[in-house]
Write a protein that holds these residues in place. Structure first.
Motif, short mmCIF file in Angstrom:
data_model
loop_
_atom_site.label_atom_id
_atom_site.label_comp_id
_atom_site.label_asym_id
_atom_site.label_seq_id
_atom_site.Cartn_x
_atom_site.Cartn_y
_atom_site.Cartn_z
N VAL A 20 -5.63 -27.70 -28.60
CA VAL A 20 -6.35 -26.96 -27.56
C VAL A 20 -5.70 -25.59 -27.40
O VAL A 20 -4.48 -25.46 -27.51
CB VAL A 20 -6.37 -27.76 -26.24
CG1 VAL A 20 -4.96 -28.00 -25.73
CG2 VAL A 20 -7.22 -27.09 -25.19
N GLU A 21 -6.52 -24.58 -27.20
CA GLU A 21 -6.04 -23.21 -27.03
C GLU A 21 -6.80 -22.56 -25.88
O GLU A 21 -7.98 -22.87 -25.64
CB GLU A 21 -6.27 -22.39 -28.31
CG GLU A 21 -5.54 -22.89 -29.54
CD GLU A 21 -4.05 -22.61 -29.50
OE1 GLU A 21 -3.64 -21.70 -28.75
OE2 GLU A 21 -3.31 -23.30 -30.24
N GLU A 22 -6.10 -21.67 -25.17
CA GLU A 22 -6.76 -20.88 -24.14
C GLU A 22 -6.80 -19.44 -24.61
O GLU A 22 -5.76 -18.82 -24.85
CB GLU A 22 -6.00 -21.00 -22.81
CG GLU A 22 -6.69 -20.27 -21.67
CD GLU A 22 -6.10 -20.61 -20.31
OE1 GLU A 22 -6.73 -20.30 -19.29
OE2 GLU A 22 -4.99 -21.21 -20.29
N LEU A 23 -8.01 -18.91 -24.75
CA LEU A 23 -8.17 -17.56 -25.29
C LEU A 23 -9.46 -16.95 -24.77
O LEU A 23 -10.49 -17.63 -24.70
CB LEU A 23 -8.20 -17.63 -26.82
CG LEU A 23 -8.10 -16.32 -27.60
CD1 LEU A 23 -6.76 -15.62 -27.32
CD2 LEU A 23 -8.24 -16.57 -29.09
N TYR A 24 -9.40 -15.69 -24.39
CA TYR A 24 -10.57 -14.93 -23.93
C TYR A 24 -11.18 -15.48 -22.65
O TYR A 24 -12.37 -15.29 -22.37
CB TYR A 24 -11.65 -14.87 -25.01
CG TYR A 24 -11.19 -14.36 -26.35
CD1 TYR A 24 -10.46 -13.18 -26.45
CD2 TYR A 24 -11.50 -15.05 -27.52
CE1 TYR A 24 -10.05 -12.70 -27.70
CE2 TYR A 24 -11.10 -14.57 -28.76
CZ TYR A 24 -10.37 -13.40 -28.84
OH TYR A 24 -9.97 -12.93 -30.07
N GLY A 25 -10.42 -16.24 -21.88
CA GLY A 25 -10.96 -16.82 -20.66
C GLY A 25 -11.67 -18.13 -20.87
O GLY A 25 -12.34 -18.65 -19.97
N PHE A 26 -11.53 -18.72 -22.07
CA PHE A 26 -12.15 -20.00 -22.40
C PHE A 26 -11.09 -20.98 -22.90
O PHE A 26 -10.04 -20.59 -23.41
CB PHE A 26 -13.21 -19.84 -23.48
CG PHE A 26 -14.36 -18.95 -23.10
CD1 PHE A 26 -15.37 -19.40 -22.27
CD2 PHE A 26 -14.43 -17.64 -23.58
CE1 PHE A 26 -16.43 -18.58 -21.90
CE2 PHE A 26 -15.48 -16.81 -23.23
CZ PHE A 26 -16.48 -17.27 -22.39
#
Length: 372
Positions: free
Chosen positions: A103-109
């Motif tokens: 899981v990754e958090e990127l660009y507000g998603f």
């Protein structure tokens, strides 16, 4: 082989960042996988199977404590690696390990890889240039829609429906009177439509005014839809004062945006639709962002009704051979790419299960423009 309808070895948007707080996990099904998302620490995110190994309760109904996900049924504590770390009065060394997801958090998603975890590579998350620049503003939302996710891809790769479904906002007769071009670039499909010397519909009149431009003069309008697997569609849309260059017009003569569509299968019959619009004019105007979000949300609500009834009809008439017209080429080519990815995934899984190790090479055949 099973009748798989979506690739699982891919990054999907599972949530917006603000949906996951520090104390409460979020349960969401992605590609048939029940997943509990939570934050072990601020600005971190973890994802594990939404299943407690003790009695099968949903871990997403629990809470977060000291970086661990606590089951709300009997207090079992699980870590981001899927292993049970503690439970009141119990020795947990022998407890089975639950599946943990990349899981990754990127660009507000929040992006999740629901398939083979050994293949998860964060560099494969698509780059969103508009999300990396302060010159752009973004506003969007989320809909849960009761339809096959591929119906939404069809919908977005053919915008002819705007004339009829969105007649009061972005639709106009010139859309279905203008030819559409469909091309492929590797695993991407692009459909394009250009309309010259027309009057802007209500939504784009408002966008022109917001950008300080006259809204009562003829414009050139464009729609460029780009499908990227597994199920993302970015649509470059806009209007420019007629005769100023259309799509290539200088910024001072046009209002343009990117319609953002992340389409995430929940299962075969339902989906999560993360929608929004990125714009590169008046990026610091939060009131304008809110206004556009509200207007766009209403437009997509109209799509929701059409697609859910379409799903019901297709279920009721499974043997009906639907027509395929020139305007459907974008959706058809996008589905072919999806089908190829699924076949490759299934073939790889079959070889792995049979204990066969090989350098499997899948023949790449360029997709051409389709004529029906």
């Amino acid at each position: 082989m099973t009748n798989q309808t979506y690739p699982k070895n891919a990054w999907y948007v599972a949530a917006m960042s603000e949906e996951i707080g520090l104390e409460k996990p979020l349960g969401r099904k992605v590609c048939g996988e029940r997943i509990a998302f939570y934050r072990p620490k601020p600005n971190e995110v973890a994802a594990v199977l939404d299943f407690c190994p003790h009695r099968g309760a949903a871990l997403s109904l629990g809470y977060v404590e000291d970086g661990l996900l606590v089951c709300g049924y009997h207090g079992l504590k699980i870590g981001e690696d899927g292993k049970t770390k503690a439970m009141p009065l119990q020795r947990v060394q022998g407890f089975p390990c639950m599946k943990a997801y990349a899981v990754e958090e990127l660009y507000g998603f929040i992006w999740v890889w629901p398939g083979d975890q050994s293949q998860a590579d964060a560099s494969l998350i698509p780059r969103l240039e508009w999300a990396e620049s302060d010159d752009w503003a973004y506003g969007g939302g989320l809909y849960h829609i009761k339809c096959d996710y591929r119906l939404m891809i069809d919908n977005l790769m053919d915008l002819t429906h705007e004339t009829y479904v969105h007649a009061s906002s972005i639709g106009q007769k010139e859309i279905d009177e203008s030819p559409v071009s469909t091309q492929s670039e590797g695993d991407e499909v692009i459909t394009s439509r250009y309309m010259e010397n027309i009057m802007a519909p209500p939504f784009w009149q408002a966008a022109l005014r917001a950008n300080g431009l006259a809204d009562d003069v003829p414009v050139d309008r464009w729609q460029r839809c780009r499908f990227t697997p597994p199920s993302n569609v970015m649509i470059d849309v806009g209007v420019a004062h007629a005769g100023k260059g259309g799509y290539d017009a200088p910024k001072e003569f046009k209002a343009s945006s990117i319609v953002v569509d992340f389409i995430t299968p929940e299962n075969d019959d339902t989906m999560w639709y993360f929608w929004g619009m990125a714009r590169n004019f008046k990026a610091d105007d939060e009131a304008l962002t809110d206004s556009i979000r509200e207007g766009q949300g209403g437009i997509f609500q109209e799509d929701l009704e059409v697609l859910e009834y379409q799903q019901v009809n297709l279920k009721a008439f499974p043997d009906y051979d639907l027509l395929k017209l020139n305007i459907d080429a974008g959706g058809v080519q996008s589905r072919r790419i999806i089908e190829r990815l699924i076949r490759t995934e299934q073939d790889s899984s079959k070889l792995s299960k049979n204990g066969i190790v090989s350098d499997l090479k899948v023949e790449e055949r360029p997709l051409q423009t389709i004529s029906f």
